[in-house]
Design a protein around this motif. Structure first.
Motif, PDB file in Angstrom:
ATOM      1  N   ALA A 115      41.937  39.054  50.567  1.00  0.00           N
ATOM      2  CA  ALA A 115      41.532  38.372  49.345  1.00  0.00           C
ATOM      3  C   ALA A 115      42.041  36.934  49.408  1.00  0.00           C
ATOM      4  N   ILE A 147      42.188  39.590  41.784  1.00  0.00           N
ATOM      5  CA  ILE A 147      43.468  40.267  41.921  1.00  0.00           C
ATOM      6  C   ILE A 147      44.525  39.275  41.454  1.00  0.00           C
ATOM      7  N   LYS A 184      38.078  38.930  46.112  1.00  0.00           N
ATOM      8  CA  LYS A 184      37.579  39.760  47.205  1.00  0.00           C
ATOM      9  C   LYS A 184      36.241  40.336  46.787  1.00  0.00           C
ATOM     10  N   CYS A 236      33.388  42.833  45.925  1.00  0.00           N
ATOM     11  CA  CYS A 236      33.381  44.188  45.371  1.00  0.00           C
ATOM     12  C   CYS A 236      32.543  45.104  46.252  1.00  0.00           C
ATOM     13  N   ASP A 290      36.996  49.060  40.760  1.00  0.00           N
ATOM     14  CA  ASP A 290      38.075  48.462  41.531  1.00  0.00           C
ATOM     15  C   ASP A 290      39.350  49.286  41.362  1.00  0.00           C
ATOM     16  N   HIS A 326      41.223  50.852  43.598  1.00  0.00           N
ATOM     17  CA  HIS A 326      41.968  51.052  44.834  1.00  0.00           C
ATOM     18  C   HIS A 326      43.198  50.146  44.843  1.00  0.00           C
ATOM     19  N   HIS A 354      45.687  47.272  45.811  1.00  0.00           N
ATOM     20  CA  HIS A 354      45.732  45.907  46.348  1.00  0.00           C
ATOM     21  C   HIS A 354      47.143  45.730  46.897  1.00  0.00           C
ATOM     22  N   THR A 410      46.766  39.351  50.943  1.00  0.00           N
ATOM     23  CA  THR A 410      46.471  40.458  50.040  1.00  0.00           C
ATOM     24  C   THR A 410      45.231  41.154  50.558  1.00  0.00           C
ATOM     25  N   THR A 411      45.329  42.448  50.743  1.00  0.00           N
ATOM     26  CA  THR A 411      44.195  43.220  51.236  1.00  0.00           C
ATOM     27  C   THR A 411      43.922  44.381  50.290  1.00  0.00           C
ATOM     28  N   CYS A 412      42.708  44.876  50.347  1.00  0.00           N
ATOM     29  CA  CYS A 412      42.321  46.048  49.586  1.00  0.00           C
ATOM     30  C   CYS A 412      42.552  47.273  50.463  1.00  0.00           C
ATOM     31  N   LYS A 413      43.287  48.217  49.950  1.00  0.00           N
ATOM     32  CA  LYS A 413      43.560  49.472  50.649  1.00  0.00           C
ATOM     33  C   LYS A 413      42.722  50.550  49.975  1.00  0.00           C
ATOM     34  N   GLU A 414      41.475  50.657  50.406  1.00  0.00           N
ATOM     35  CA  GLU A 414      40.520  51.529  49.726  1.00  0.00           C
ATOM     36  C   GLU A 414      40.760  53.009  49.983  1.00  0.00           C
TER      37      GLU A 414
END
Length: 140
Positions: A33, A67, A76, A78, A89, A91, A93, A102-106
Motif C-alpha cells: 500500500a 489504510i 491499495k 480493492c 476489506d 483482511h 493490514h 504496508t501489505t494486505c495479508k488476505e
C-alpha cells in the motif's frame, strides 16, 4: 490506453480519464500500500490535488481501500468484490517496522458471516511487526 483498465473503471461507475488509468495501472503493479506522497513521487509531473481527488474517487467507488497508519493514509487496490456501498476489506493490514511497507495479508480475514442485528460497514484490522522478507534476512 489499457482497455482492461478502462473496463474495470467503467464497471465501477468511474469515468476512465487518462490520470485515473495511469494511477490504477500504477497501483495494480504495486505489492505494498502506498501513501499519497509515494504515489506523487512516481508521477512527478502530476498535480498533488488531482492525485488526491483520483484516490478519493477510487475509494468512494470501491476501487481502492485506505489504510490509516497513525497520521499517514495508504492506498491499495480493492478486490473486485468491493463496491460503492461497502468495502470487503476484512483482511489484515500488516506494517513492517524494518522495511516500512504496508501489505494486505488476505489469508488473515475476519469472517464475513458474523451474525448480528447491525450492519458493519468498515473494520480496521491492523498489525505491526516484521514481515517475512525482513525476518528471513535477520535470521541469515
Amino acid at each position: 490506453m489499457n482497455s482492461d483498465t478502462e473496463h474495470k473503471l467503467a464497471s465501477k461507475n468511474t469515468k476512465p480519464t487518462s490520470m485515473r488509468i495511469l494511477v490504477y495501472d500504477f497501483l495494480a503493479s504495486q505489492q505494498a500500500a502506498l501513501s499519497l506522497s509515494e504515489i506523487e513521487a512516481h508521477f512527478e509531473q502530476a498535480d498533488r490535488v488531482t492525485l488526491y481527488r483520483t484516490l478519493k474517487t477510487f475509494e468512494e467507488k470501491g476501487i481502492v481501500h485506505s489504510i490509516q497508519e497513525n497520521v499517514t493514509t495508504r492506498y491499495k487496490l480493492c478486490s473486485d468484490a468491493c463496491s460503492e456501498e461497502t468495502h470487503k476489506d476484512w483482511h489484515l493490514h500488516f506494517y513492517c517496522k524494518i522495511c516500512r511497507t504496508t501489505t494486505c495479508k488476505e489469508d488473515y480475514i475476519i469472517p464475513a458471516n458474523i451474525k448480528s442485528d447491525f450492519r458493519i460497514d468498515e473494520i480496521r484490522f491492523f498489525a505491526k511487526g516484521i514481515c517475512e522478507n525482513c525476518l528471513s534476512e535477520t535470521l541469515q
